[in-house]
Design a protein around this motif. Structure first.
Motif, mmCIF file in Angstrom:
data_model
loop_
_atom_site.group_PDB
_atom_site.id
_atom_site.type_symbol
_atom_site.label_atom_id
_atom_site.label_comp_id
_atom_site.label_asym_id
_atom_site.label_seq_id
_atom_site.Cartn_x
_atom_site.Cartn_y
_atom_site.Cartn_z
ATOM 1 N N GLU A 50 59.349 -49.038 24.714
ATOM 2 C CA GLU A 50 58.432 -47.967 24.317
ATOM 3 C C GLU A 50 57.480 -47.598 25.448
ATOM 4 N N GLU A 51 56.924 -48.603 26.099
ATOM 5 C CA GLU A 51 55.907 -48.365 27.121
ATOM 6 C C GLU A 51 56.484 -47.904 28.461
ATOM 7 N N GLU A 52 57.709 -48.386 28.756
ATOM 8 C CA GLU A 52 58.241 -48.161 30.099
ATOM 9 C C GLU A 52 59.489 -47.287 30.146
ATOM 10 N N GLY A 53 60.007 -46.898 28.980
ATOM 11 C CA GLY A 53 61.150 -45.998 28.954
ATOM 12 C C GLY A 53 62.439 -46.608 29.459
ATOM 13 N N ARG A 54 62.543 -47.943 29.445
ATOM 14 C CA ARG A 54 63.747 -48.605 29.954
ATOM 15 C C ARG A 54 64.709 -48.926 28.817
ATOM 16 N N ASP A 55 65.981 -49.093 29.165
ATOM 17 C CA ASP A 55 66.992 -49.396 28.163
ATOM 18 C C ASP A 55 66.974 -50.869 27.772
ATOM 19 N N PHE A 56 67.656 -51.146 26.668
ATOM 20 C CA PHE A 56 67.627 -52.461 26.041
ATOM 21 C C PHE A 56 68.072 -53.586 26.982
ATOM 22 N N ALA A 57 69.227 -53.431 27.615
ATOM 23 C CA ALA A 57 69.788 -54.519 28.418
ATOM 24 C C ALA A 57 68.844 -54.936 29.539
ATOM 25 N N GLU A 58 68.194 -53.972 30.158
ATOM 26 C CA GLU A 58 67.277 -54.268 31.261
ATOM 27 C C GLU A 58 66.051 -55.034 30.766
ATOM 28 N N VAL A 59 65.519 -54.615 29.645
ATOM 29 C CA VAL A 59 64.327 -55.273 29.100
ATOM 30 C C VAL A 59 64.680 -56.662 28.564
#
Length: 429
Positions: A172-181
Protein backbone atom coordinates in the motif's frame (compact mmCIF):
# COMPACT_ATOMS: atom_id res chain seq x y z
CA UNK A 1 5.15 -17.50 52.79
CA UNK A 2 2.48 -18.50 50.26
CA UNK A 3 3.47 -21.52 48.19
CA UNK A 4 4.64 -20.46 44.71
CA UNK A 5 3.07 -21.65 41.48
CA UNK A 6 5.72 -23.92 39.98
CA UNK A 7 6.03 -23.94 36.20
CA UNK A 8 7.61 -26.39 33.76
CA UNK A 9 8.40 -24.67 30.46
CA UNK A 10 8.57 -26.58 27.16
CA UNK A 11 10.06 -24.69 24.24
CA UNK A 12 12.75 -22.03 24.46
CA UNK A 13 12.28 -20.14 21.23
CA UNK A 14 11.35 -16.48 20.97
CA UNK A 15 8.33 -16.76 23.26
CA UNK A 16 9.91 -19.15 25.77
CA UNK A 17 12.84 -16.80 26.22
CA UNK A 18 10.39 -13.94 26.61
CA UNK A 19 8.56 -15.76 29.40
CA UNK A 20 11.82 -16.26 31.30
CA UNK A 21 12.78 -12.60 30.87
CA UNK A 22 9.34 -11.34 31.85
CA UNK A 23 9.12 -13.38 35.05
CA UNK A 24 12.65 -12.33 35.90
CA UNK A 25 12.00 -8.63 35.33
CA UNK A 26 8.51 -8.36 36.83
CA UNK A 27 8.58 -11.19 39.36
CA UNK A 28 7.75 -9.08 42.41
CA UNK A 29 4.86 -7.31 40.68
CA UNK A 30 3.55 -10.61 39.30
CA UNK A 31 3.64 -12.15 42.79
CA UNK A 32 1.60 -9.25 44.21
CA UNK A 33 -0.99 -9.53 41.46
CA UNK A 34 -1.13 -13.33 41.55
CA UNK A 35 -1.18 -13.54 45.35
CA UNK A 36 1.89 -15.76 45.30
CA UNK A 37 5.20 -16.06 43.43
CA UNK A 38 5.41 -17.75 40.04
CA UNK A 39 8.58 -19.76 39.56
CA UNK A 40 10.00 -21.73 36.66
CA UNK A 41 11.34 -25.01 38.02
CA UNK A 42 12.13 -27.02 34.89
CA UNK A 43 12.70 -26.40 31.18
CA UNK A 44 13.05 -28.45 28.03
CA UNK A 45 13.92 -27.79 24.39
CA UNK A 46 15.64 -29.50 21.48
CA UNK A 47 19.11 -27.98 21.91
CA UNK A 48 20.50 -27.44 25.38
CA UNK A 49 23.66 -25.68 24.13
CA UNK A 50 21.95 -23.06 21.99
CA UNK A 51 22.54 -19.44 23.03
CA UNK A 52 19.12 -17.92 23.66
CA UNK A 53 20.25 -14.63 25.14
CA UNK A 54 18.89 -15.59 28.55
CA UNK A 55 20.43 -17.46 31.48
CA UNK A 56 18.87 -20.91 31.78
CA UNK A 57 21.50 -22.45 34.03
CA UNK A 58 19.41 -21.90 37.17
CA UNK A 59 16.60 -24.14 35.90
CA UNK A 60 16.48 -27.92 35.87
CA UNK A 61 17.01 -29.15 32.32
CA UNK A 62 14.85 -32.07 31.13
CA UNK A 63 15.90 -33.80 27.91
CA UNK A 64 12.56 -35.48 27.28
CA UNK A 65 9.97 -32.73 26.84
CA UNK A 66 7.13 -35.14 27.58
CA UNK A 67 8.66 -35.85 31.00
CA UNK A 68 7.63 -32.34 32.10
CA UNK A 69 4.07 -33.65 32.36
CA UNK A 70 5.24 -36.01 35.09
CA UNK A 71 7.57 -33.60 36.87
CA UNK A 72 6.70 -33.90 40.56
CA UNK A 73 7.70 -30.32 41.37
CA UNK A 74 5.59 -28.69 38.62
CA UNK A 75 2.00 -27.51 39.09
CA UNK A 76 1.51 -26.26 35.52
CA UNK A 77 3.14 -26.89 32.14
CA UNK A 78 3.62 -24.17 29.55
CA UNK A 79 3.70 -25.64 26.03
CA UNK A 80 5.55 -23.46 23.49
CA UNK A 81 6.77 -26.25 21.23
CA UNK A 82 4.30 -25.62 18.41
CA UNK A 83 2.69 -27.85 15.80
CA UNK A 84 -0.81 -29.29 15.71
CA UNK A 85 0.33 -32.82 16.57
CA UNK A 86 3.58 -34.57 17.52
CA UNK A 87 5.45 -33.63 20.71
CA UNK A 88 3.20 -30.67 21.51
CA UNK A 89 0.01 -32.72 21.51
CA UNK A 90 1.64 -35.60 23.37
CA UNK A 91 2.80 -33.19 26.07
CA UNK A 92 -0.61 -31.51 26.30
CA UNK A 93 -2.43 -34.81 26.69
CA UNK A 94 0.02 -36.12 29.27
CA UNK A 95 -0.05 -32.87 31.27
CA UNK A 96 -3.83 -32.89 31.65
CA UNK A 97 -3.94 -36.64 32.28
CA UNK A 98 -1.49 -36.12 35.15
CA UNK A 99 -3.70 -33.48 36.76
CA UNK A 100 -1.56 -30.48 35.89
CA UNK A 101 -2.85 -27.28 34.33
CA UNK A 102 -1.74 -26.41 30.81
CA UNK A 103 -0.92 -23.04 29.25
CA UNK A 104 -0.28 -22.97 25.52
CA UNK A 105 0.24 -20.52 22.67
CA UNK A 106 -0.40 -23.26 20.11
CA UNK A 107 -3.34 -22.17 17.92
CA UNK A 108 -2.84 -25.03 15.45
CA UNK A 109 -3.12 -27.65 18.20
CA UNK A 110 -6.20 -25.96 19.64
CA UNK A 111 -7.87 -25.63 16.25
CA UNK A 112 -7.49 -29.37 15.64
CA UNK A 113 -7.65 -30.82 19.17
CA UNK A 114 -9.01 -28.08 21.41
CA UNK A 115 -12.28 -29.85 22.21
CA UNK A 116 -10.47 -33.01 23.31
CA UNK A 117 -8.07 -31.03 25.49
CA UNK A 118 -10.87 -28.94 27.03
CA UNK A 119 -12.74 -32.12 27.93
CA UNK A 120 -9.61 -33.59 29.50
CA UNK A 121 -9.04 -30.43 31.54
CA UNK A 122 -12.61 -30.55 32.84
CA UNK A 123 -12.27 -34.21 33.78
CA UNK A 124 -9.05 -33.50 35.68
CA UNK A 125 -10.45 -30.30 37.22
CA UNK A 126 -7.46 -28.29 36.00
CA UNK A 127 -7.06 -25.26 33.77
CA UNK A 128 -6.52 -25.08 30.02
CA UNK A 129 -5.47 -21.53 29.13
CA UNK A 130 -4.50 -20.16 25.70
CA UNK A 131 -4.62 -16.35 25.68
CA UNK A 132 -1.37 -16.27 23.68
CA UNK A 133 -2.81 -18.46 20.90
CA UNK A 134 -4.72 -15.60 19.28
CA UNK A 135 -3.44 -12.07 18.62
CA UNK A 136 -0.30 -12.23 20.78
CA UNK A 137 -0.49 -9.82 23.69
CA UNK A 138 -4.02 -8.57 22.95
CA UNK A 139 -6.39 -9.88 25.66
CA UNK A 140 -9.10 -10.88 23.18
CA UNK A 141 -9.63 -14.39 24.59
CA UNK A 142 -10.21 -12.98 28.05
CA UNK A 143 -12.33 -10.20 26.56
CA UNK A 144 -14.70 -12.66 24.88
CA UNK A 145 -14.65 -15.32 27.60
CA UNK A 146 -15.09 -12.91 30.51
CA UNK A 147 -15.60 -9.25 29.62
CA UNK A 148 -18.33 -9.85 27.03
CA UNK A 149 -19.70 -13.03 28.61
CA UNK A 150 -23.15 -11.53 29.21
CA UNK A 151 -23.60 -10.57 25.55
CA UNK A 152 -24.94 -12.36 22.53
CA UNK A 153 -22.19 -11.84 19.95
CA UNK A 154 -23.45 -11.16 16.43
CA UNK A 155 -20.11 -11.16 14.67
CA UNK A 156 -16.40 -11.43 15.44
CA UNK A 157 -13.86 -10.47 12.82
CA UNK A 158 -10.49 -8.88 12.35
CA UNK A 159 -6.88 -8.87 11.22
CA UNK A 160 -5.45 -12.05 12.69
CA UNK A 161 -2.10 -12.42 10.93
CA UNK A 162 0.64 -9.83 11.33
CA UNK A 163 2.76 -11.15 8.46
CA UNK A 164 0.01 -10.57 5.92
CA UNK A 165 -0.82 -7.17 7.33
CA UNK A 166 2.83 -6.16 7.16
CA UNK A 167 2.98 -7.21 3.50
CA UNK A 168 -0.26 -5.44 2.61
CA UNK A 169 0.86 -2.26 4.35
CA UNK A 170 4.16 -2.27 2.45
CA UNK A 171 2.38 -2.84 -0.86
CA UNK A 172 0.00 0.00 0.00
CA UNK A 173 2.70 2.47 1.00
CA UNK A 174 5.29 1.68 -1.64
CA UNK A 175 3.32 0.42 -4.64
CA UNK A 176 5.36 -2.79 -4.89
CA UNK A 177 4.09 -6.22 -5.89
CA UNK A 178 3.52 -9.11 -3.51
CA UNK A 179 6.55 -11.28 -4.31
CA UNK A 180 9.00 -8.42 -3.77
CA UNK A 181 7.49 -7.40 -0.44
CA UNK A 182 7.29 -11.02 0.75
CA UNK A 183 11.02 -11.42 0.14
CA UNK A 184 11.68 -8.31 2.24
CA UNK A 185 9.40 -9.59 5.01
CA UNK A 186 11.36 -12.85 5.08
CA UNK A 187 14.67 -10.97 5.24
CA UNK A 188 13.38 -8.91 8.18
CA UNK A 189 12.05 -11.96 10.04
CA UNK A 190 8.36 -11.04 9.67
CA UNK A 191 7.75 -14.05 7.43
CA UNK A 192 8.97 -17.64 7.65
CA UNK A 193 11.21 -19.26 5.04
CA UNK A 194 8.09 -21.22 4.06
CA UNK A 195 5.37 -18.58 4.50
CA UNK A 196 2.45 -20.71 3.29
CA UNK A 197 0.61 -20.91 6.62
CA UNK A 198 0.61 -17.11 6.81
CA UNK A 199 0.05 -15.95 3.25
CA UNK A 200 -2.49 -18.66 2.41
CA UNK A 201 -4.64 -17.79 5.44
CA UNK A 202 -4.19 -21.03 7.44
CA UNK A 203 -2.74 -19.32 10.52
CA UNK A 204 -5.62 -16.84 10.58
CA UNK A 205 -8.11 -19.69 10.11
CA UNK A 206 -6.72 -21.51 13.16
CA UNK A 207 -7.24 -18.37 15.23
CA UNK A 208 -10.69 -17.66 13.79
CA UNK A 209 -11.97 -21.10 14.73
CA UNK A 210 -10.94 -20.44 18.35
CA UNK A 211 -12.59 -17.01 18.40
CA UNK A 212 -15.79 -18.37 16.86
CA UNK A 213 -16.07 -21.07 19.52
CA UNK A 214 -15.67 -18.52 22.31
CA UNK A 215 -18.00 -15.97 20.73
CA UNK A 216 -20.87 -18.29 19.84
CA UNK A 217 -20.61 -21.17 22.30
CA UNK A 218 -19.97 -23.70 19.55
CA UNK A 219 -17.50 -26.52 19.24
CA UNK A 220 -14.34 -25.52 17.35
CA UNK A 221 -14.85 -26.19 13.64
CA UNK A 222 -11.59 -25.40 11.89
CA UNK A 223 -12.42 -27.74 8.99
CA UNK A 224 -15.38 -25.52 8.10
CA UNK A 225 -13.37 -22.29 7.75
CA UNK A 226 -13.33 -21.22 4.09
CA UNK A 227 -9.76 -20.06 3.61
CA UNK A 228 -7.96 -17.98 1.01
CA UNK A 229 -4.88 -15.79 1.30
CA UNK A 230 -3.08 -12.92 -0.37
CA UNK A 231 -0.70 -14.85 -2.62
CA UNK A 232 -2.38 -13.66 -5.85
CA UNK A 233 -2.71 -9.97 -4.98
CA UNK A 234 -1.17 -7.39 -7.30
CA UNK A 235 0.00 -3.87 -6.57
CA UNK A 236 -2.70 -2.86 -9.06
CA UNK A 237 -5.37 -4.30 -6.73
CA UNK A 238 -4.07 -2.15 -3.88
CA UNK A 239 -4.10 0.94 -6.10
CA UNK A 240 -7.59 0.17 -7.46
CA UNK A 241 -8.95 -0.30 -3.94
CA UNK A 242 -7.43 3.03 -2.86
CA UNK A 243 -9.03 4.80 -5.83
CA UNK A 244 -12.40 3.39 -4.75
CA UNK A 245 -11.97 4.49 -1.12
CA UNK A 246 -10.86 1.16 0.36
CA UNK A 247 -7.80 -0.61 1.76
CA UNK A 248 -7.18 -4.32 1.38
CA UNK A 249 -6.89 -6.39 4.54
CA UNK A 250 -6.85 -10.14 5.12
CA UNK A 251 -9.81 -10.62 7.45
CA UNK A 252 -11.15 -13.55 9.40
CA UNK A 253 -14.92 -13.23 9.85
CA UNK A 254 -17.30 -15.43 11.85
CA UNK A 255 -21.08 -15.09 12.30
CA UNK A 256 -23.64 -17.44 13.79
CA UNK A 257 -27.30 -17.11 12.86
CA UNK A 258 -30.29 -19.14 11.71
CA UNK A 259 -28.42 -20.09 8.54
CA UNK A 260 -25.60 -21.72 10.48
CA UNK A 261 -22.04 -20.85 11.47
CA UNK A 262 -20.20 -18.78 8.87
CA UNK A 263 -16.39 -18.76 9.09
CA UNK A 264 -14.13 -17.33 6.42
CA UNK A 265 -10.59 -15.99 6.01
CA UNK A 266 -10.31 -13.94 2.84
CA UNK A 267 -8.85 -10.65 1.59
CA UNK A 268 -11.43 -7.86 1.84
CA UNK A 269 -11.82 -4.31 0.68
CA UNK A 270 -12.27 -2.34 3.90
CA UNK A 271 -13.77 1.19 3.74
CA UNK A 272 -11.30 3.84 4.87
CA UNK A 273 -13.92 4.95 7.40
CA UNK A 274 -13.61 1.61 9.24
CA UNK A 275 -11.05 1.26 12.08
CA UNK A 276 -9.53 -1.87 10.53
CA UNK A 277 -8.48 0.11 7.46
CA UNK A 278 -6.03 2.00 9.67
CA UNK A 279 -4.42 -1.05 11.30
CA UNK A 280 -0.98 -1.18 9.71
CA UNK A 281 2.24 -3.16 9.89
CA UNK A 282 2.40 -6.37 11.91
CA UNK A 283 -0.42 -5.24 14.20
CA UNK A 284 -3.48 -7.41 14.88
CA UNK A 285 -7.00 -6.17 15.59
CA UNK A 286 -10.21 -7.98 16.48
CA UNK A 287 -13.75 -6.57 16.46
CA UNK A 288 -16.59 -8.18 18.42
CA UNK A 289 -20.17 -6.93 18.13
CA UNK A 290 -22.31 -7.63 21.20
CA UNK A 291 -26.04 -6.98 21.54
CA UNK A 292 -25.60 -4.91 24.74
CA UNK A 293 -21.97 -3.84 24.75
CA UNK A 294 -21.92 -2.74 21.10
CA UNK A 295 -18.74 -2.82 19.04
CA UNK A 296 -15.54 -3.75 20.87
CA UNK A 297 -12.14 -3.25 19.24
CA UNK A 298 -9.07 -5.11 20.51
CA UNK A 299 -5.85 -3.91 18.88
CA UNK A 300 -2.15 -4.35 19.50
CA UNK A 301 0.97 -6.39 18.83
CA UNK A 302 -0.05 -9.79 17.51
CA UNK A 303 3.30 -11.53 17.88
CA UNK A 304 6.82 -11.15 19.26
CA UNK A 305 8.51 -12.29 22.44
CA UNK A 306 7.24 -9.51 24.71
CA UNK A 307 3.53 -9.42 23.78
CA UNK A 308 3.13 -13.19 23.52
CA UNK A 309 5.05 -13.83 26.74
CA UNK A 310 2.80 -11.26 28.42
CA UNK A 311 -0.25 -13.31 27.44
CA UNK A 312 1.34 -16.55 28.66
CA UNK A 313 2.20 -15.08 32.04
CA UNK A 314 -1.27 -13.53 32.35
CA UNK A 315 -2.67 -17.06 32.09
CA UNK A 316 -0.24 -18.22 34.77
CA UNK A 317 -1.42 -15.40 37.05
CA UNK A 318 -5.03 -16.58 36.60
CA UNK A 319 -4.04 -20.12 37.53
CA UNK A 320 -2.07 -18.87 40.56
CA UNK A 321 -5.25 -17.11 41.70
CA UNK A 322 -7.27 -20.29 41.27
CA UNK A 323 -9.22 -18.87 38.31
CA UNK A 324 -9.76 -21.93 36.16
CA UNK A 325 -13.15 -22.00 34.44
CA UNK A 326 -14.07 -23.77 31.20
CA UNK A 327 -11.58 -23.32 28.37
CA UNK A 328 -14.26 -22.22 25.89
CA UNK A 329 -16.30 -20.12 28.34
CA UNK A 330 -18.78 -22.93 29.01
CA UNK A 331 -18.48 -26.66 29.70
CA UNK A 332 -17.72 -28.83 26.70
CA UNK A 333 -21.10 -30.58 26.89
CA UNK A 334 -22.82 -27.19 26.66
CA UNK A 335 -21.06 -26.25 23.43
CA UNK A 336 -23.33 -26.53 20.41
CA UNK A 337 -22.31 -28.54 17.36
CA UNK A 338 -22.32 -25.97 14.56
CA UNK A 339 -23.91 -26.38 11.14
CA UNK A 340 -21.80 -24.75 8.41
CA UNK A 341 -23.57 -21.83 6.74
CA UNK A 342 -24.33 -21.87 3.02
CA UNK A 343 -22.12 -19.04 1.80
CA UNK A 344 -23.85 -19.00 -1.58
CA UNK A 345 -26.85 -17.26 -0.06
CA UNK A 346 -24.69 -14.69 1.71
CA UNK A 347 -25.30 -11.25 0.24
CA UNK A 348 -22.77 -8.49 -0.28
CA UNK A 349 -20.75 -6.47 -2.75
CA UNK A 350 -17.64 -7.81 -4.40
CA UNK A 351 -14.50 -6.70 -6.21
CA UNK A 352 -13.41 -9.00 -9.04
CA UNK A 353 -10.20 -8.44 -10.99
CA UNK A 354 -9.37 -10.13 -14.27
CA UNK A 355 -6.07 -10.25 -16.14
CA UNK A 356 -7.11 -10.49 -19.80
CA UNK A 357 -5.77 -10.46 -23.32
CA UNK A 358 -5.80 -7.03 -24.93
CA UNK A 359 -8.26 -7.78 -27.71
CA UNK A 360 -11.72 -6.89 -28.93
CA UNK A 361 -14.66 -8.58 -27.23
CA UNK A 362 -13.11 -9.41 -23.86
CA UNK A 363 -15.18 -6.91 -21.90
CA UNK A 364 -18.32 -8.11 -23.63
CA UNK A 365 -17.51 -11.71 -22.69
CA UNK A 366 -17.02 -10.80 -19.02
CA UNK A 367 -20.16 -8.63 -18.94
CA UNK A 368 -22.21 -11.40 -20.56
CA UNK A 369 -21.05 -13.96 -17.96
CA UNK A 370 -21.98 -11.57 -15.18
CA UNK A 371 -25.37 -10.85 -16.77
CA UNK A 372 -26.19 -14.52 -17.28
CA UNK A 373 -25.35 -15.28 -13.64
CA UNK A 374 -27.52 -12.42 -12.41
CA UNK A 375 -24.66 -10.22 -11.21
CA UNK A 376 -25.34 -6.49 -11.35
CA UNK A 377 -22.22 -4.43 -12.12
CA UNK A 378 -21.81 -1.19 -10.22
CA UNK A 379 -18.60 -0.10 -11.92
CA UNK A 380 -16.01 -1.43 -14.34
CA UNK A 381 -12.42 -0.21 -14.68
CA UNK A 382 -9.88 -1.11 -17.34
CA UNK A 383 -6.21 -0.20 -17.04
CA UNK A 384 -3.60 0.08 -19.80
CA UNK A 385 -1.57 -2.82 -21.12
CA UNK A 386 1.17 -4.21 -18.89
CA UNK A 387 4.64 -5.31 -20.00
CA UNK A 388 3.37 -8.76 -21.05
CA UNK A 389 0.62 -7.24 -23.16
CA UNK A 390 -2.23 -8.15 -20.83
CA UNK A 391 -4.78 -5.72 -19.41
CA UNK A 392 -6.33 -5.50 -15.96
CA UNK A 393 -10.11 -5.29 -15.72
CA UNK A 394 -11.70 -4.70 -12.31
CA UNK A 395 -15.41 -4.92 -11.53
CA UNK A 396 -17.31 -3.82 -8.44
CA UNK A 397 -20.71 -5.47 -8.10
CA UNK A 398 -23.94 -4.28 -6.56
CA UNK A 399 -25.11 -6.21 -3.51
CA UNK A 400 -26.23 -9.71 -4.37
CA UNK A 401 -25.82 -13.37 -3.45
CA UNK A 402 -22.30 -14.75 -3.54
CA UNK A 403 -23.54 -17.74 -5.51
CA UNK A 404 -24.13 -15.50 -8.52
CA UNK A 405 -20.52 -14.24 -8.59
CA UNK A 406 -19.27 -17.82 -8.25
CA UNK A 407 -21.45 -18.87 -11.18
CA UNK A 408 -20.16 -15.99 -13.33
CA UNK A 409 -16.56 -16.99 -12.66
CA UNK A 410 -17.37 -20.60 -13.43
CA UNK A 411 -18.80 -19.53 -16.81
CA UNK A 412 -15.50 -17.80 -17.55
CA UNK A 413 -13.34 -20.73 -16.48
CA UNK A 414 -11.15 -21.87 -19.36
CA UNK A 415 -11.81 -18.76 -21.42
CA UNK A 416 -9.01 -18.02 -23.87
CA UNK A 417 -9.45 -14.34 -23.06
CA UNK A 418 -8.32 -14.76 -19.44
CA UNK A 419 -4.62 -14.80 -18.61
CA UNK A 420 -4.43 -16.07 -15.06
CA UNK A 421 -6.79 -16.62 -12.17
CA UNK A 422 -9.39 -13.93 -11.37
CA UNK A 423 -9.07 -12.28 -7.96
CA UNK A 424 -12.36 -12.17 -6.03
CA UNK A 425 -12.47 -10.06 -2.87
CA UNK A 426 -15.43 -9.24 -0.67
CA UNK A 427 -16.26 -5.70 0.39
CA UNK A 428 -16.65 -5.34 4.15
CA UNK A 429 -20.06 -3.99 5.13
Amino acid sequence: MTKPLRVALAGLGTVGGGVIRLIGANGALIARRAGRPIEIVAISARDRAKDRGVDISRFEWVDDTNALAHHEDADVVVELVGGSDGPALALARATLANGKSLVTANKAMLAHHGLELARAAEAAKVALKFEAAVAGGIPVIKGLREGAAANEIARVYGILNGTCNFILTKMEEEGRDFAEVLAEAQALGFAEADPSFDIDGVDAAHKLSILASLAFGTRPAFADVATDGIRHLLAADIAEAAALGYRIRLLGIAEDNAGGLFQRVHPHLVPTSHPLAHVTGATNAVVAEGNFVGRLLFQGAGAGDGPTASAVVADLIDIARGEFGPAYAMPVDALATPTPADTGERRGRAYVRFTVADKVGVLAEIAAAMRDAGVSIESLMQRGAMADGTVLVAIVTHEGPERSVAQALEKLRGSQSLAGQPMWMHILA
